[in-house]
Scaffold this active site. Structure first.
Site, PDB file in Angstrom:
ATOM      1  CE1 TYR A   1     -19.188  18.878 -19.533  1.00  0.00           C
ATOM      2  CE2 TYR A   1     -18.104  20.950 -18.990  1.00  0.00           C
ATOM      3  CZ  TYR A   1     -19.116  20.042 -18.784  1.00  0.00           C
ATOM      4  OH  TYR A   1     -20.052  20.287 -17.814  1.00  0.00           O
TER       5      TYR A   1
ATOM      6  N   PRO B   1     -21.114  22.903 -10.052  1.00  0.00           N
ATOM      7  CG  PRO B   1     -19.323  23.640  -8.743  1.00  0.00           C
ATOM      8  CD  PRO B   1     -20.737  23.127  -8.649  1.00  0.00           C
TER       9      PRO B   1
ATOM     10  NE  ARG C   1     -15.131  22.760 -24.201  1.00  0.00           N
ATOM     11  CZ  ARG C   1     -14.803  24.005 -24.482  1.00  0.00           C
ATOM     12  NH1 ARG C   1     -13.571  24.298 -24.833  1.00  0.00           N
ATOM     13  NH2 ARG C   1     -15.685  24.956 -24.411  1.00  0.00           N
TER      14      ARG C   1
ATOM     15  CB  CYS D   1     -10.415  10.206 -42.375  1.00  0.00           C
ATOM     16  SG  CYS D   1      -9.009   9.131 -42.206  1.00  0.00           S
TER      17      CYS D   1
HETATM   18  C1  LIG Z   1     -27.752  19.690 -14.856  1.00  0.00           C
HETATM   19  C2  LIG Z   1     -26.350  20.163 -15.007  1.00  0.00           C
HETATM   20  N1  LIG Z   1     -25.671  20.551 -13.915  1.00  0.00           N
HETATM   21  C3  LIG Z   1     -24.379  20.974 -13.983  1.00  0.00           C
HETATM   22  C4  LIG Z   1     -23.712  21.033 -15.191  1.00  0.00           C
HETATM   23  C5  LIG Z   1     -22.279  21.473 -15.198  1.00  0.00           C
HETATM   24  O1  LIG Z   1     -22.079  22.616 -15.914  1.00  0.00           O
HETATM   25  P1  LIG Z   1     -20.619  23.320 -15.918  1.00  0.00           P
HETATM   26  O2  LIG Z   1     -19.628  22.283 -16.232  1.00  0.00           O
HETATM   27  O3  LIG Z   1     -20.758  24.341 -16.966  1.00  0.00           O
HETATM   28  O4  LIG Z   1     -20.437  23.916 -14.560  1.00  0.00           O
HETATM   29  C6  LIG Z   1     -24.381  20.652 -16.362  1.00  0.00           C
HETATM   30  C7  LIG Z   1     -23.689  20.750 -17.667  1.00  0.00           C
HETATM   31  O5  LIG Z   1     -24.151  21.269 -18.618  1.00  0.00           O
HETATM   32  C8  LIG Z   1     -25.730  20.200 -16.272  1.00  0.00           C
HETATM   33  O6  LIG Z   1     -26.399  19.802 -17.361  1.00  0.00           O
END
Ligand SMILES: Cc1ncc(COP(=O)(O)O)c(C=O)c1O
Length: 439
Positions: A397, A300, A338, A368
């Protein structure tokens, strides 16, 4: 919602009445834990990322508790927010890491060298140099995404005289209810190997001296809120694990990837609500794996740090073009990409809570491009030049996607824990930006 239009993210981000001082009367101010965001803007300037240590730790503990029935390792996905201090905090909570580049691995080693044996390395384009770095560090698992990568990894492991522990990242061809840019588990995506070819590739990998087959991995995308997609993917992975074991492979790990979504809308998200969400997520992963006796890896990112951070910004100008009202703030798409990149919605609230009427505004940055916006057609309490705004759910992000576009310095980051304030990244200087160039 504490008052119409004034949003909170309890328990970390709430309005509190600050004590009157010689210079100012008592006021209701958005706080992070016990620290007023107005105070932080005076001390560190804006735009500023503010994170709550307790909110981040809570999320880790929620995961732990939801998956407590099975052996598992939480491999926090560094890409969500790679700040060294946050990595150190997460390592102290017992997390391992998911990295997708040599740079991210260097960060993990810098923050906590002892975390290497709890680190998985994913990514479709690993270079020799990155593989050698990871082999030397003795990471837990390489999530291999193509047959060519298997051969290249074997060659690197041969040079290092070791065996690389591998999982194939399988592409289960499962749709995910998310933005197309962050959906990764369909056949047309570049990620992983088609699940139908996996047995054949595992058979090849099993015959390579410098590789050790150790697991199966999958990741179907990010910001996924319908857990049925996870369940569908895990059923396919579970079937594959059974087949691979029948074929004689020792499958110790299942890496379920990351991707659990968070709520970005304006309703408050309580800790209890997140506990329910994560219980549903845990069910969707654990039910298909029942009886398989694997060590589960979870990756995660967003769900650990997303809601634990805000981006603080100040209104520079308020201007009207025809019928439209713009709040030009000092944060821009380079600081929080984002909205521009995914048309993502972030809730916004004034730092100072006082009775105000509402108006429809676009919240835009100084860059710009017309694509430089943080919110479009948003009904907000009336704001004036100099006022502060907090953009919620910016912990994931946010800073990790920030750039120096328009030669803008990236924001500083602070971590709050109760009353304590720690600057965990200073604001860049223009000299920092120019250092690598020549005239
Ligand atoms: C291989 C992999 N693992 C884990 C993640 C983490 O995903 P999230 O931040 O949605 O939990 C990502 C992100 O896209 C990923 O590419």
């Amino acid at each position: 919602v504490s008052d119409q239009g004034f949003l909170e993210r309890p328990p970390a981000f709430t309005y509190r009445t600050s004590r009157p001082t010689v210079l100012s009367a008592a006021a209701s101010v958005l706080h992070c834990d016990r620290v007023g965001l107005n105070h932080l803007s005076e001390r560190y300037g804006t735009p500023l990322y503010v994170y709550s240590a307790s909110a981040i730790r809570d999320r880790v503990r929620n995961f732990r508790s939801a998956f407590r029935q099975v052996p598992h390792t939480l491999c926090y996905s560094v890409k969500a927010n790679p700040n060294l201090h946050l990595l150190k905090l997460l390592a102290a909570e017992g997390c391992g890491f998911d990295v997708v580049s040599g740079g991210e691995l260097e960060r993990v080693l810098r923050a906590s060298r002892r975390s290497a044996p709890r680190t998985a390395f994913s990514g479709v384009g690993k270079t020799d140099e990155e593989m050698l770095l990871a082999l030397k560090a003795r990471i837990l698992l390489f999530n291999v995404e193509s047959e060519s990568e298997l051969w290249k990894l074997a060659e690197c492991a041969g040079r290092q005289r070791c065996r690389a522990p591998i999982a194939l990242r399988v592409n289960p061809d499962v749709p995910a209810d998310t933005h197309p840019y962050i959906s990764t588990g369909l056949r047309q995506h570049k990620f992983g190997v088609p699940i139908e070819q996996a047995r054949m590739l595992y058979a090849r990998a099993g015959g390579i001296r410098h590789l050790r087959v150790a697991g199966v991995s999958v990741h179907i995308g990010s910001q996924i809120t319908d857990v049925r997609s996870f369940s569908a993917a895990m059923h396919r992975v579970a079937d594959l694990v059974r087949e691979l074991r029948r074929d004689g492979h020792e499958i110790e790990f299942v890496d379920a990837g990351g991707g659990l979504g968070i709520s970005y809308d304006s309703t408050p998200h309580t800790t209890d609500e997140f506990r329910n969400t994560i219980a549903g997520y845990a069910d969707s992963i654990l039910k298909p794996l029942r009886g398989l006796k694997v060590h589960l890896l979870l990756e995660p990112g967003r769900s650990i740090v997303g809601s634990g951070g805000v981006l603080l910004t100040q209104v520079l100008y308020k201007k009207r073009n025809g019928r439209k009202t713009f709040l030009v703030v000092d944060a821009a798409m380079n600081d929080l990409m984002r909205p521009s990149l995914y048309n993502a919605f972030h809730s916004i609230t004034p730092v100072l809570r006082q009775s105000r009427s509402f108006e429809m505004v676009d919240v835009v940055g100084p860059i710009c491009e017309s694509g430089d916006f943080l919110a479009l057609n948003r009904k907000l309490p009336r704001m004036e030049e100099g006022d502060l705004l907090a953009i919620f759910d910016a912990g994931a992000y946010g800073m990790s996607l920030a750039s120096n576009y328009n030669t803008r310095r990236r924001p500083a980051e602070v971590l709050i824990e109760e009353k304590s304030i720690r600057l965990i990244r200073r604001r860049e200087t223009i000299s920092d930006l120019l250092r690598t160039e020549t005239v």
